[in-house]
Structures are given as structure tokens and as C-alpha cells.
Design a protein around this motif. Structure first.
Motif, PDB file in Angstrom:
ATOM      1  N   VAL A 112       0.760  -1.233   0.006  1.00  0.00           N
ATOM      2  CA  VAL A 112       0.029  -0.173   0.077  1.00  0.00           C
ATOM      3  C   VAL A 112       0.809   1.115   0.194  1.00  0.00           C
ATOM      4  O   VAL A 112       0.577   2.186  -0.625  1.00  0.00           O
ATOM      5  N   PHE A 113       1.937   1.220   0.889  1.00  0.00           N
ATOM      6  CA  PHE A 113       2.673   2.451   0.884  1.00  0.00           C
ATOM      7  C   PHE A 113       3.256   2.690  -0.288  1.00  0.00           C
ATOM      8  O   PHE A 113       3.844   3.979  -0.610  1.00  0.00           O
ATOM      9  N   GLU A 114       3.827   1.699  -1.272  1.00  0.00           N
ATOM     10  CA  GLU A 114       4.428   2.082  -2.503  1.00  0.00           C
ATOM     11  C   GLU A 114       3.734   2.932  -3.543  1.00  0.00           C
ATOM     12  O   GLU A 114       4.123   3.772  -4.309  1.00  0.00           O
ATOM     13  N   ARG A 115       2.366   2.781  -3.473  1.00  0.00           N
ATOM     14  CA  ARG A 115       1.438   3.520  -4.150  1.00  0.00           C
ATOM     15  C   ARG A 115       1.480   4.995  -3.533  1.00  0.00           C
ATOM     16  O   ARG A 115       1.537   6.204  -4.651  1.00  0.00           O
ATOM     17  N   PHE A 116       1.504   5.449  -2.510  1.00  0.00           N
ATOM     18  CA  PHE A 116       1.754   6.619  -1.941  1.00  0.00           C
ATOM     19  C   PHE A 116       3.056   7.495  -2.351  1.00  0.00           C
ATOM     20  O   PHE A 116       3.080   8.432  -2.533  1.00  0.00           O
ATOM     21  N   ALA A 117       4.245   6.435  -2.058  1.00  0.00           N
ATOM     22  CA  ALA A 117       5.560   6.711  -2.645  1.00  0.00           C
ATOM     23  C   ALA A 117       5.405   7.079  -4.065  1.00  0.00           C
ATOM     24  O   ALA A 117       6.020   8.238  -4.547  1.00  0.00           O
ATOM     25  N   GLY A 118       4.897   6.565  -4.878  1.00  0.00           N
ATOM     26  CA  GLY A 118       4.677   6.673  -6.369  1.00  0.00           C
ATOM     27  C   GLY A 118       3.970   8.037  -6.646  1.00  0.00           C
ATOM     28  O   GLY A 118       4.358   8.995  -7.327  1.00  0.00           O
ATOM     29  N   LEU A 119       3.048   8.445  -5.617  1.00  0.00           N
ATOM     30  CA  LEU A 119       2.290   9.797  -5.794  1.00  0.00           C
ATOM     31  C   LEU A 119       2.968  10.879  -5.346  1.00  0.00           C
ATOM     32  O   LEU A 119       2.801  11.979  -5.955  1.00  0.00           O
ATOM     33  N   VAL A 120       3.951  10.546  -4.533  1.00  0.00           N
ATOM     34  CA  VAL A 120       4.897  11.667  -4.083  1.00  0.00           C
ATOM     35  C   VAL A 120       5.712  11.941  -5.018  1.00  0.00           C
ATOM     36  O   VAL A 120       5.956  13.356  -5.327  1.00  0.00           O
ATOM     37  N   ILE A 121       6.305  11.272  -5.813  1.00  0.00           N
ATOM     38  CA  ILE A 121       7.024  11.538  -6.798  1.00  0.00           C
ATOM     39  C   ILE A 121       6.417  12.122  -7.818  1.00  0.00           C
ATOM     40  O   ILE A 121       6.914  13.208  -8.731  1.00  0.00           O
ATOM     41  N   LEU A 122       5.182  11.874  -8.325  1.00  0.00           N
ATOM     42  CA  LEU A 122       4.278  12.439  -9.345  1.00  0.00           C
ATOM     43  C   LEU A 122       4.093  14.109  -8.957  1.00  0.00           C
ATOM     44  O   LEU A 122       4.166  14.688  -9.938  1.00  0.00           O
ATOM     45  N   ALA A 123       3.837  14.173  -7.567  1.00  0.00           N
ATOM     46  CA  ALA A 123       3.537  15.421  -7.150  1.00  0.00           C
ATOM     47  C   ALA A 123       4.725  16.331  -7.278  1.00  0.00           C
ATOM     48  O   ALA A 123       4.907  17.638  -7.802  1.00  0.00           O
ATOM     49  N   VAL A 124       6.168  15.713  -6.922  1.00  0.00           N
ATOM     50  CA  VAL A 124       7.496  16.617  -7.170  1.00  0.00           C
ATOM     51  C   VAL A 124       7.649  16.839  -8.584  1.00  0.00           C
ATOM     52  O   VAL A 124       7.999  17.941  -8.968  1.00  0.00           O
ATOM     53  N   ALA A 125       7.117  15.923  -9.350  1.00  0.00           N
ATOM     54  CA  ALA A 125       7.510  16.196 -11.045  1.00  0.00           C
ATOM     55  C   ALA A 125       6.548  17.402 -11.420  1.00  0.00           C
ATOM     56  O   ALA A 125       7.087  18.210 -12.181  1.00  0.00           O
ATOM     57  N   GLY A 134       2.050  23.160  -8.863  1.00  0.00           N
ATOM     58  CA  GLY A 134       2.357  22.830  -7.417  1.00  0.00           C
ATOM     59  C   GLY A 134       1.395  23.661  -6.373  1.00  0.00           C
ATOM     60  O   GLY A 134       1.491  23.010  -5.295  1.00  0.00           O
ATOM     61  N   ASP A 135       0.965  24.576  -6.720  1.00  0.00           N
ATOM     62  CA  ASP A 135       0.187  25.396  -5.672  1.00  0.00           C
ATOM     63  C   ASP A 135      -1.057  24.727  -5.268  1.00  0.00           C
ATOM     64  O   ASP A 135      -1.594  25.039  -4.440  1.00  0.00           O
ATOM     65  N   TYR A 136      -1.682  23.609  -6.335  1.00  0.00           N
ATOM     66  CA  TYR A 136      -2.886  23.062  -6.168  1.00  0.00           C
ATOM     67  C   TYR A 136      -2.778  21.569  -5.648  1.00  0.00           C
ATOM     68  O   TYR A 136      -3.678  20.970  -5.221  1.00  0.00           O
ATOM     69  N   LEU A 137      -1.176  21.413  -5.306  1.00  0.00           N
ATOM     70  CA  LEU A 137      -0.941  19.996  -4.935  1.00  0.00           C
ATOM     71  C   LEU A 137      -0.418  19.900  -3.493  1.00  0.00           C
ATOM     72  O   LEU A 137       0.064  20.931  -3.148  1.00  0.00           O
ATOM     73  N   PRO A 138      -0.951  18.764  -2.850  1.00  0.00           N
ATOM     74  CA  PRO A 138      -0.682  18.895  -1.218  1.00  0.00           C
ATOM     75  C   PRO A 138       1.055  18.731  -1.157  1.00  0.00           C
ATOM     76  O   PRO A 138       1.731  18.138  -2.200  1.00  0.00           O
ATOM     77  N   ARG A 139       1.623  18.985   0.013  1.00  0.00           N
ATOM     78  CA  ARG A 139       3.098  18.767   0.130  1.00  0.00           C
ATOM     79  C   ARG A 139       3.432  17.408   0.146  1.00  0.00           C
ATOM     80  O   ARG A 139       2.488  16.665   0.465  1.00  0.00           O
ATOM     81  N   PRO A 140       4.494  17.093  -0.146  1.00  0.00           N
ATOM     82  CA  PRO A 140       4.902  15.950  -0.290  1.00  0.00           C
ATOM     83  C   PRO A 140       4.827  15.113   1.065  1.00  0.00           C
ATOM     84  O   PRO A 140       4.472  13.798   1.158  1.00  0.00           O
ATOM     85  N   ALA A 141       5.452  15.757   2.219  1.00  0.00           N
ATOM     86  CA  ALA A 141       5.249  15.206   3.540  1.00  0.00           C
ATOM     87  C   ALA A 141       3.497  14.958   4.011  1.00  0.00           C
ATOM     88  O   ALA A 141       3.374  13.959   4.578  1.00  0.00           O
ATOM     89  N   ILE A 142       2.655  15.699   3.333  1.00  0.00           N
ATOM     90  CA  ILE A 142       1.436  15.222   3.783  1.00  0.00           C
ATOM     91  C   ILE A 142       1.035  13.998   3.240  1.00  0.00           C
ATOM     92  O   ILE A 142       0.264  13.163   3.796  1.00  0.00           O
ATOM     93  N   ILE A 143       1.340  13.817   1.786  1.00  0.00           N
ATOM     94  CA  ILE A 143       1.187  12.702   1.023  1.00  0.00           C
ATOM     95  C   ILE A 143       1.928  11.317   1.961  1.00  0.00           C
ATOM     96  O   ILE A 143       1.169  10.239   1.944  1.00  0.00           O
TER      97      ILE A 143
END
Length: 287
Positions: A112-125, A134-143
């Protein structure tokens, strides 16, 4: 203010200020916001290609390129000292977080956690590609925090500190890849500034980050170096020596124009030599 116009670098510089502090924050940001430990838990360092991808895209990345090439002052040797100082902190932090990763992994469901790790990378990208997105996306720490809550599985977990020397060594290798990359930028910065388009590299790096989670989602084989291939293409597209060649040619033309104008001015001020003077110089050189 950052000269690179990199969204991440601009936002960080408003808080920390100074090129060295900015570089330290950019390179240590994956350690601070949880991106690196999330990738460690997701198994991103299990393959040599993964080590290179994490080092070049997570610790290195376009923000590091932008800070070193556009914002850092001083000679290449001075910049290299700053990079080594920051690199020592990055390597130490990576080893410490990798040492804690097995203990955290005992309390969560890694699938399950791997999916959230992938979402973090997409947010950073997305943040790398555009500050407005980036202003409309949550911070990586929140994800990552949401991922820890969603994947929490304390059943059968043992409250004991676990260490994996191999994982710690791979984490140090990923950080060293980033330090070597940043050191290369510092030493060859005077040459790279004239031939590298930072904005092109930023967009290409964002695309490489975007394809990095495909392995975590199982869409491509985990050992397929797709992100490295995209990063390699990014280097090729960011290579733009035309500006430096144009500056070199314009400099030559200006120098030639200056010399010719000076020669014309001297000719006009002196005037053409008279026939008598020429005759005297030709037939009486001893006078």
C-alpha cells in the motif's frame, strides 16, 4: 532572488537565502520531507539502476542543476568545497534514514505504501514542471503521512530496532551519486553555463521524475532504466551551444569592427602621404 527561475529553488530561496544554504536545502529536501525514506521503503534502491535514478533525480535533479549553474558564485574550487560540505550532510542523513527504514517497514503494509510513494514522486514532478500546478497539490510530507496512516499494519510487528547494512550502503551510494553529479556541475560550471539550457533540463527532469513511479506501480519492470533513458535524452535536448557560438562570433565581429574603425580614424587624422614624401622615403632612406 534565484536567477534560474526554477519553481522549487525560488520557493526555497525566499525562506533560506544564500546560494550555499539554498543548495543544502535543495539536496537535503528529500530527507526532510520524507521522499527518500519513502523510496527506501518502496524498494527503489534494490537495483543499481534504482540507485542511479534516486541519486540523479531525487538528490540531484533539476533544482540542484539550477542552483549551481545559475545562483552560486565564486571559483569552481570554492563551489566544489561548498558541494562537498553539503554532500557530507546528505550522505550522513541518507545512511541514518536507511538505518531506520527496516524498523518502520515492520509496522506498515509495503504494497500500500508503495502507491503513496509513487504519488509523492508525481507531485514533485508536477511542482518541478510548473509552480502554478504545484500550488494546487498537497505537500509531499502530507502525502507520505497519509500513506503511513493508510498502510499502518502493526499486527505481528516487533518493537525492536532493525538494521540492514546492505540497505545503508545502497543509500550512501545513492547520495554519493548525487554528490558526484553536483561536484561535476561545480567544477565544469563555467563551461556548462554556456551550453546548457536550464529550463529545458528542468522540463526534461520533470518528465523523468514522472516516469520513475511507473516501476513502483508495476506498469514497467522494476529494473527497466526508463527514467535514466529519459534523463539521458534530457541532457541531449538541454545541450544548446548556439548562444555561446553566437556570443563568440559577435565578439569577433566587434573586435574586427573596432580595429577597422580605429584604422580608419588614424588614416583620416594622418591623411594620405604626398608624392614628394613617398619619393623621399623611397630614394633617400638615410635622410
Amino acid at each position: 532572488m534565484s536567477q534560474s527561475q526554477h519553481p522549487v529553488a525560488l520557493r526555497i530561496e525566499q525562506r533560506v537565502g544564500g546560494a550555499t544554504r539554498l543548495l543544502a536545502t535543495v539536496m537535503c529536501l528529500p530527507l526532510l520531507d520524507g521522499i527518500f525514506p519513502a523510496l527506501v521503503l518502496a524498494g527503489a534502491l534494490s537495483e543499481p539502476t534504482g540507485i542511479l535514478e534516486v541519486g540523479l533525480l531525487i538528490f540531484g535533479g533539476s533544482a540542484t542543476v539550477a542552483v549551481i549553474l545559475a545562483d552560486m558564485d565564486g571559483s569552481p574550487r570554492e563551489q566544489a568545497k561548498s558541494v562537498l560540505l553539503v554532500g557530507s550532510v546528505v550522505v550522513t542523513g541518507a545512511v541514518v534514514e536507511a538505518a531506520l527504514a527496516p524498523t518502520i517497514a515492520a509496522f506498515i503494509d509495503l504494497a500500500v505504501f508503495e502507491r503513496f510513494a509513487g504519488l509523492v514522486i508525481l507531485a514533485v514532478a508536477a511542482q518541478t514542471a510548473s509552480a502554478r500546478i504545484g500550488d494546487y497539490l498537497p505537500r509531499p510530507a502530507i502525502i507520505i503521512a497519509l500513506g503511513l496512516v493508510a498502510s499502518l499494519d502493526p499486527s505481528g510487528a516487533q518493537v525492536a530496532v532493525q538494521f540492514d547494512p546492505g540497505l545503508m550502503l545502497r543509500a550512501a551510494a545513492a547520495a554519493l551519486v548525487a554528490v558526484a553529479f553536483a561536484l561535476h556541475l561545480a567544477l565544469f560550471g563555467p563551461w556548462l553555463r554556456d551550453i546548457v539550457d536550464i529550463d529545458r533540463f528542468r522540463f526534461g527532469s520533470a518528465v523523468a521524475l514522472g516516469v520513475l513511479p511507473l516501476g513502483l506501480f508495476g506498469l514497467v519492470p522494476g529494473d527497466a532504466p526508463l527514467a535514466l533513458a529519459v534523463l539521458g535524452m534530457t541532457f541531449l535536448f538541454a545541450f544548446d551551444p548556439q548562444d555561446s557560438v553566437a556570443d563568440f562570433r559577435s565578439g569577433d565581429d566587434s573586435e574586427d569592427g573596432t580595429d577597422r574603425s580605429q584604422a580608419d580614424d588614424e588614416y583620416e587624422s594622418v591623411g594620405p602621404a604626398s608624392a614628394d614624401t613617398v619619393a623621399e622615403e623611397d630614394h633617400a632612406p638615410w635622410l
